[in-house]
Scaffold this active site. Structure first.
Site, PDB file in Angstrom:
ATOM      1  N   ASP A 185      45.042 -52.185  31.555  1.00 37.84           N
ATOM      2  CA  ASP A 185      45.069 -51.008  30.688  1.00 37.84           C
ATOM      3  C   ASP A 185      46.482 -50.894  30.115  1.00 37.84           C
ATOM      4  O   ASP A 185      47.466 -50.820  30.862  1.00 37.84           O
ATOM      5  CB  ASP A 185      44.705 -49.760  31.507  1.00 37.84           C
ATOM      6  N   TYR A 232      46.415 -42.997  20.615  1.00 37.44           N
ATOM      7  CA  TYR A 232      47.137 -41.752  20.293  1.00 37.44           C
ATOM      8  C   TYR A 232      48.484 -41.629  20.990  1.00 37.44           C
ATOM      9  O   TYR A 232      49.159 -40.627  20.832  1.00 37.44           O
ATOM     10  CB  TYR A 232      46.265 -40.525  20.592  1.00 37.44           C
ATOM     11  N   LYS A 233      48.895 -42.628  21.780  1.00 43.97           N
ATOM     12  CA  LYS A 233      50.187 -42.553  22.466  1.00 43.97           C
ATOM     13  C   LYS A 233      51.241 -43.245  21.586  1.00 43.97           C
ATOM     14  O   LYS A 233      51.569 -42.746  20.530  1.00 43.97           O
ATOM     15  CB  LYS A 233      50.066 -43.143  23.867  1.00 43.97           C
ATOM     16  N   ARG A 288      58.229 -35.539  33.198  1.00 45.30           N
ATOM     17  CA  ARG A 288      58.087 -36.831  32.528  1.00 45.30           C
ATOM     18  C   ARG A 288      58.686 -36.761  31.127  1.00 45.30           C
ATOM     19  O   ARG A 288      58.399 -35.841  30.366  1.00 45.30           O
ATOM     20  CB  ARG A 288      56.599 -37.170  32.458  1.00 45.30           C
TER      21      ARG A 288
HETATM   22  C1  LIG Z   1      46.079 -41.900  28.415  1.00 45.78           C
HETATM   23  C2  LIG Z   1      45.346 -42.831  29.311  1.00 45.78           C
HETATM   24  C3  LIG Z   1      43.964 -42.985  29.230  1.00 45.78           C
HETATM   25  C4  LIG Z   1      43.199 -42.130  28.287  1.00 45.78           C
HETATM   26  O1  LIG Z   1      41.838 -42.379  28.296  1.00 45.78           O
HETATM   27  P1  LIG Z   1      40.908 -41.602  27.265  1.00 45.78           P
HETATM   28  O2  LIG Z   1      39.611 -42.234  27.428  1.00 45.78           O
HETATM   29  O3  LIG Z   1      41.519 -41.739  25.900  1.00 45.78           O
HETATM   30  O4  LIG Z   1      40.913 -40.149  27.633  1.00 45.78           O
HETATM   31  C5  LIG Z   1      43.353 -43.934  30.033  1.00 45.78           C
HETATM   32  N1  LIG Z   1      44.081 -44.674  30.899  1.00 45.78           N
HETATM   33  C6  LIG Z   1      45.402 -44.542  31.002  1.00 45.78           C
HETATM   34  C7  LIG Z   1      46.165 -45.391  31.950  1.00 45.78           C
HETATM   35  C8  LIG Z   1      46.076 -43.601  30.235  1.00 45.78           C
HETATM   36  O5  LIG Z   1      47.397 -43.450  30.362  1.00 45.78           O
END
Ligand SMILES: *Cc1c(COP(=O)(O)O)cnc(C)c1O
Length: 415
Positions: free
Chosen positions: A197, A222-223, A374
């Protein structure tokens, strides 16, 4: 280090002009691009054009005329350049959680076919909860065991029982970054597949998924990719795996010929079969603007240059806060090679109200339960003076006990 020294670093920074790509509210030091990236200047006009021209005037014709139908692949090809894989290997679709379900399921299918005695998904206890919940649910449904351990124990659990090693490359809470190449090698030597991930990596640190031994990967729009709230996510499968099985969400957009409208499913070649239903076009158009802000660093040295600045920013902030806020404990790795693009500090009780007091001063980071403050640094727009000033604000909030004010102690739904 003085404030003037920080200003001098900004004046000498070749990446500084990249900040002009963004709409940043005045008076705000934004240190939460790891949770929601800021708004690119190009996005509002692009989304307005998609709404007014492509949708309003083009209507259904825009699926062909404006190329809507291939946008998941086109934006995917741009993200592919940021994560070190080839064009045509990655698509934008759905959310990170949903894409993780698809790739983990595909990985379990491959292992079930090749080595049915392997029954374990190995992951880190401090992995992001949605990843663990998806794995828990799949493990339950498919008769696998989800084994959770601390990061340092991972190699010990890569043995003949391991089916899949599922990890988030950069830990969401501490910013600790795994050595993807070393862990993938250990997983492969043990006979397991790897699922990575990249939520806190894509657009933040250089990646070379294929050469670092990833079998599957998912990531967030979105990050650090600045795609906007709820932006679609992305999914990649190594070409040697992409066509081995259907992914379980066999929707029509992943069909080889969706507009033949046949009753039986025939998966599209390659990564396209990882699409499911109709893409969220407005969000996808916004995501493309965000990805373009990262690609704009290309002529200035690309991800390697962004990484060097990110490390300089997090180093400066970590040093300042460690020197001036002795009541906080640094929770991120001090070693550059082990740190993503964020710096975190813990305090046993005061994390939440201290962050609220900082936000009231216009220094926006976030709080992650139970005890983490953070601070994410996005080298596209974060400045050295921002890192310096944020550390000063944090010191003042602690020195004056400003966090005691009652409004800073009321918990909101999103922290
Ligand atoms: C932000 C994040 C997600 C977000 O998952 P969504 O399905 O977009 O809500 C998933 N895994 C990690 C490690 C994250 O940091």
């Amino acid at each position: 280090m003085t404030r003037d020294d920080a200003l001098a670093l900004d004046a000498a920074d070749p990446l500084a002009p990249l900040r002009e790509q963004f709409e940043l509210p005045p008076g705000v030091i934004y240190l939460d691009g790891n949770s929601l990236g800021v708004l690119p200047r190009a996005t509002a006009a692009r989304v307005a054009a998609v709404v007014q021209q492509e949708w309003g005037q083009g209507l259904i014709r825009s699926w062909n005329a404006a190329g809507w139908i291939t946008l998941p692949q086109r934006v995917g090809d741009k993200i592919a350049r940021l994560v070190g894989v080839g064009a045509g290997e990655l698509v934008v679709a759905d959310s990170t959680s949903v894409n993780l379900f698809k790739v983990l399921s595909a990985a379990l299918n491959i292992v079930a076919a090749d080595a049915p005695e392997r029954r374990r998904i190995v992951s880190e206890r401090s992995n992001f909860p949605t990843d663990l919940y998806i794995a828990e649910s799949l493990a339950r449904e498919r008769g696998f065991e989800l084994l959770l351990c601390d990061a340092d124990q991972l190699p010990a659990h890569l043995d003949q029982r391991a089916a899949v090693l599922m990890l988030t490359h950069v830990n969401y809470r501490t910013g600790r970054m795994h050595d993807m190449a070393a862990l993938s090698r250990a997983a492969h030597e043990a006979g397991a597949l790897t699922v990575w991930d990249l939520a806190h990596s894509a657009g933040a640190v250089p990646l070379s998924l294929a050469s670092d031994g990833a079998d599957f990967a998912v990531g967030c729009g979105y990050k650090y990719l600045n795609g906007g709230p709820g932006a679609p996510a992305f999914v990649w499968a190594h070409p040697r795996h992409a066509e081995r099985f259907w992914q379980p969400l066999a929707g029509w957009m992943g069909h080889a010929a969706p507009f033949e409208f046949t009753p039986g499913y025939r998966p599209a070649p390659g990564i396209t079969r990882y699409l499911c239903g109709t893409p969220a076009l407005l969000s996808l158009a916004a995501l493309e603007c965000g990805v373009d802000t990262v690609l704009a660093a290309g002529p200035l040295g690309g991800m390697a240059a962004l990484r060097a600045k990110s490390l300089a920013l997090t180093r400066l902030f970590a040093e300042r806060v460690s020197a001036t806020c002795p009541m906080l404990t640094m929770a991120s790795p001090p070693l550059d090679a082990q740190r993503g693009s964020q710096v975190c500090f813990s305090h046993p009780e005061l994390g939440y109200p201290v962050m609220q007091a900082l936000i009231a001063r216009g220094v926006i980071g976030d709080f992650r339960a139970p005890d983490i403050l953070r601070f994410g640094f996005t080298p596209l727009y974060s400045r050295f003076v921002d890192a310096f000033d944020a550390a000063e604000h944090l010191r003042e909030v602690l020195d004056t006990a400003e966090w005691r004010q009652p409004e800073f102690n009321q918990r909101h739904a999103v922290t």
